[in-house]
Write a protein that holds these residues in place. Sequence first.
Motif, PDB file in Angstrom:
ATOM      1  N   GLN A   1       1.742 -11.416  -2.262  1.00 53.82           N
ATOM      2  CA  GLN A   1       0.472 -11.193  -2.958  1.00 53.82           C
ATOM      3  C   GLN A   1       0.758 -10.639  -4.362  1.00 53.82           C
ATOM      4  OE1 GLN A   1      -2.441  -9.530  -0.312  1.00 53.82           O
ATOM      5  NE2 GLN A   1      -3.483  -8.480  -1.982  1.00 53.82           N
ATOM      6  N   GLY A   2       0.145 -11.227  -5.375  1.00 50.27           N
ATOM      7  CA  GLY A   2       0.431 -10.883  -6.766  1.00 50.27           C
ATOM      8  C   GLY A   2      -0.037  -9.515  -7.216  1.00 50.27           C
ATOM      9  N   ASN A   3      -0.936  -8.894  -6.470  1.00 48.63           N
ATOM     10  CA  ASN A   3      -1.400  -7.558  -6.861  1.00 48.63           C
ATOM     11  C   ASN A   3      -0.953  -6.487  -5.879  1.00 48.63           C
ATOM     12  OD1 ASN A   3      -3.081  -8.180  -4.728  1.00 48.63           O
ATOM     13  ND2 ASN A   3      -4.963  -7.666  -5.771  1.00 48.63           N
ATOM     14  N   ALA A   4       0.043  -6.791  -5.069  1.00 51.98           N
ATOM     15  CA  ALA A   4       0.611  -5.820  -4.125  1.00 51.98           C
ATOM     16  C   ALA A   4       2.073  -5.604  -4.493  1.00 51.98           C
ATOM     17  CB  ALA A   4       0.506  -6.343  -2.698  1.00 51.98           C
ATOM     18  N   TRP A   5       2.487  -4.329  -4.526  1.00 50.00           N
ATOM     19  CA  TRP A   5       3.874  -4.054  -4.893  1.00 50.00           C
ATOM     20  C   TRP A   5       4.606  -3.321  -3.795  1.00 50.00           C
ATOM     21  CZ3 TRP A   5       5.088   1.069  -4.836  1.00 50.00           C
ATOM     22  CH2 TRP A   5       4.086   1.995  -5.142  1.00 50.00           C
ATOM     23  N   THR A   6       5.908  -3.374  -3.899  1.00 54.19           N
ATOM     24  CA  THR A   6       6.794  -2.616  -3.031  1.00 54.19           C
ATOM     25  C   THR A   6       7.939  -2.096  -3.891  1.00 54.19           C
ATOM     26  OG1 THR A   6       7.906  -2.620  -0.882  1.00 54.19           O
ATOM     27  CG2 THR A   6       8.278  -4.532  -2.281  1.00 54.19           C
TER      28      THR A   6
ATOM     29  N   ALA B   1      15.940   5.367  -9.006  1.00 51.47           N
ATOM     30  CA  ALA B   1      16.731   4.254  -8.515  1.00 51.47           C
ATOM     31  C   ALA B   1      15.880   3.094  -8.008  1.00 51.47           C
ATOM     32  CB  ALA B   1      17.671   4.732  -7.414  1.00 51.47           C
ATOM     33  N   LYS B   2      14.574   3.243  -8.047  1.00 50.59           N
ATOM     34  CA  LYS B   2      13.672   2.200  -7.536  1.00 50.59           C
ATOM     35  C   LYS B   2      12.661   1.824  -8.611  1.00 50.59           C
ATOM     36  CE  LYS B   2      14.993   2.536  -3.127  1.00 50.59           C
ATOM     37  NZ  LYS B   2      15.427   1.466  -2.281  1.00 50.59           N
ATOM     38  N   GLU B   3      12.111   0.625  -8.484  1.00 51.25           N
ATOM     39  CA  GLU B   3      11.031   0.199  -9.370  1.00 51.25           C
ATOM     40  C   GLU B   3       9.979  -0.534  -8.546  1.00 51.25           C
ATOM     41  OE1 GLU B   3      12.865  -2.324 -12.277  1.00 51.25           O
ATOM     42  OE2 GLU B   3      13.396  -3.861 -10.836  1.00 51.25           O
ATOM     43  N   LYS B   4       8.751  -0.513  -9.045  1.00 51.03           N
ATOM     44  CA  LYS B   4       7.668  -1.233  -8.385  1.00 51.03           C
ATOM     45  C   LYS B   4       7.843  -2.709  -8.691  1.00 51.03           C
ATOM     46  CE  LYS B   4       4.272   2.437  -8.922  1.00 51.03           C
ATOM     47  NZ  LYS B   4       2.995   2.800  -9.543  1.00 51.03           N
ATOM     48  N   CYS B   5       7.726  -3.536  -7.664  1.00 54.69           N
ATOM     49  CA  CYS B   5       7.882  -4.973  -7.831  1.00 54.69           C
ATOM     50  C   CYS B   5       6.710  -5.683  -7.167  1.00 54.69           C
ATOM     51  CB  CYS B   5       9.201  -5.428  -7.216  1.00 54.69           C
ATOM     52  SG  CYS B   5       9.625  -7.139  -7.599  1.00 54.69           S
ATOM     53  N   TYR B   6       5.961  -6.415  -7.969  1.00 55.94           N
ATOM     54  CA  TYR B   6       4.791  -7.149  -7.491  1.00 55.94           C
ATOM     55  C   TYR B   6       5.204  -8.534  -7.004  1.00 55.94           C
ATOM     56  CZ  TYR B   6       1.783  -3.650  -9.642  1.00 55.94           C
ATOM     57  OH  TYR B   6       1.158  -2.485  -9.974  1.00 55.94           O
ATOM     58  N   GLY B   7       4.556  -8.976  -5.918  1.00 59.87           N
ATOM     59  CA  GLY B   7       4.731 -10.338  -5.432  1.00 59.87           C
ATOM     60  C   GLY B   7       5.891 -10.562  -4.491  1.00 59.87           C
ATOM     61  N   VAL B   8       6.547  -9.517  -4.034  1.00 55.41           N
ATOM     62  CA  VAL B   8       7.681  -9.707  -3.122  1.00 55.41           C
ATOM     63  C   VAL B   8       7.425  -9.162  -1.715  1.00 55.41           C
ATOM     64  CG1 VAL B   8       9.360  -9.782  -5.002  1.00 55.41           C
ATOM     65  CG2 VAL B   8       8.888  -7.609  -3.869  1.00 55.41           C
ATOM     66  N   ALA B   9       6.375  -8.380  -1.554  1.00 57.14           N
ATOM     67  CA  ALA B   9       6.086  -7.794  -0.240  1.00 57.14           C
ATOM     68  C   ALA B   9       5.528  -8.847   0.713  1.00 57.14           C
ATOM     69  CB  ALA B   9       5.083  -6.656  -0.383  1.00 57.14           C
ATOM     70  N   LEU B  10       5.860  -8.697   1.969  1.00 52.35           N
ATOM     71  CA  LEU B  10       5.289  -9.559   2.992  1.00 52.35           C
ATOM     72  C   LEU B  10       3.965  -8.971   3.455  1.00 52.35           C
ATOM     73  CD1 LEU B  10       8.504 -10.384   5.042  1.00 52.35           C
ATOM     74  CD2 LEU B  10       7.441 -11.694   3.185  1.00 52.35           C
ATOM     75  N   LYS B  11       3.162  -9.773   4.127  1.00 55.14           N
ATOM     76  CA  LYS B  11       1.842  -9.348   4.606  1.00 55.14           C
ATOM     77  C   LYS B  11       1.951  -8.017   5.355  1.00 55.14           C
ATOM     78  CE  LYS B  11      -1.954 -10.698   7.593  1.00 55.14           C
ATOM     79  NZ  LYS B  11      -2.484 -11.735   8.501  1.00 55.14           N
TER      80      LYS B  11
ATOM     81  N   LYS C   1       3.209  -5.249   4.432  1.00 55.95           N
ATOM     82  CA  LYS C   1       4.441  -4.489   4.199  1.00 55.95           C
ATOM     83  C   LYS C   1       4.542  -3.931   2.779  1.00 55.95           C
ATOM     84  CE  LYS C   1       6.114  -5.428   8.255  1.00 55.95           C
ATOM     85  NZ  LYS C   1       6.297  -4.422   9.268  1.00 55.95           N
ATOM     86  N   ASN C   2       3.449  -3.957   2.014  1.00 59.49           N
ATOM     87  CA  ASN C   2       3.489  -3.433   0.643  1.00 59.49           C
ATOM     88  C   ASN C   2       3.515  -1.908   0.643  1.00 59.49           C
ATOM     89  OD1 ASN C   2       0.691  -3.728   1.607  1.00 59.49           O
ATOM     90  ND2 ASN C   2       0.143  -2.888  -0.380  1.00 59.49           N
ATOM     91  N   ASP C   3       4.063  -1.340  -0.428  1.00 59.34           N
ATOM     92  CA  ASP C   3       4.080   0.116  -0.564  1.00 59.34           C
ATOM     93  C   ASP C   3       2.756   0.613  -1.120  1.00 59.34           C
ATOM     94  OD1 ASP C   3       6.590   0.701   0.490  1.00 59.34           O
ATOM     95  OD2 ASP C   3       7.577   0.198  -1.390  1.00 59.34           O
ATOM     96  N   CYS C   4       2.096  -0.172  -1.945  1.00 58.48           N
ATOM     97  CA  CYS C   4       0.786   0.224  -2.441  1.00 58.48           C
ATOM     98  C   CYS C   4       0.146  -0.905  -3.231  1.00 58.48           C
ATOM     99  CB  CYS C   4       0.866   1.503  -3.273  1.00 58.48           C
ATOM    100  SG  CYS C   4      -0.677   2.443  -3.217  1.00 58.48           S
ATOM    101  N   LYS C   5      -1.050  -0.647  -3.701  1.00 63.18           N
ATOM    102  CA  LYS C   5      -1.922  -1.542  -4.453  1.00 63.18           C
ATOM    103  C   LYS C   5      -1.948  -2.947  -3.880  1.00 63.18           C
ATOM    104  CE  LYS C   5      -3.785  -2.588  -8.860  1.00 63.18           C
ATOM    105  NZ  LYS C   5      -3.686  -2.546 -10.285  1.00 63.18           N
ATOM    106  N   ALA C   6      -3.045  -3.275  -3.312  1.00 63.81           N
ATOM    107  CA  ALA C   6      -3.207  -4.609  -2.752  1.00 63.81           C
ATOM    108  C   ALA C   6      -4.583  -5.164  -3.076  1.00 63.81           C
ATOM    109  CB  ALA C   6      -2.973  -4.583  -1.249  1.00 63.81           C
ATOM    110  N   GLY C   7      -5.152  -4.770  -4.182  1.00 63.51           N
ATOM    111  CA  GLY C   7      -6.406  -5.344  -4.646  1.00 63.51           C
ATOM    112  C   GLY C   7      -7.645  -4.701  -4.062  1.00 63.51           C
TER     113      GLY C   7
END
Length: 102
Positions: free
Chosen positions: A67-72, A35-45, A47-53
């Motif tokens: 941030q373009g390389n951080a997803w939630t 029911a969820k998908e990884k979405c890059y560029g929407v997390a706030l500083k 607050k990302n779920d993973c990958k932040a460069g």
Amino acid sequence: MHHQSARNISAAALALALGAALTVAAAPVAAADGAKEKCYGVALKGKNDCKAGAGTSCAGTSARDHQGNAWTYVPAGTCVKTASPSSPTGFGQLKEFAEKKA
């Protein structure tokens, strides 16, 4: 002889069940239900779920908003409809992206 075979089958079944349980336990819960998908560029500083460069460890390590390389995780189907001022399209992306210049 029959008793030994039943014991071997029971041991094999137990091993298989344990392996399956460990596999499920290792999968992220949010992704496992579909029911969820990884979405890059929407997390706030922070607050990302993973990958932040480079130089970051994972969840909660994004250095800036959108941030373009951080997803939630977001509800499936909503990523490309979610605003992202840093994205070239102005919306979240399903893949990492280079942030547009301000």
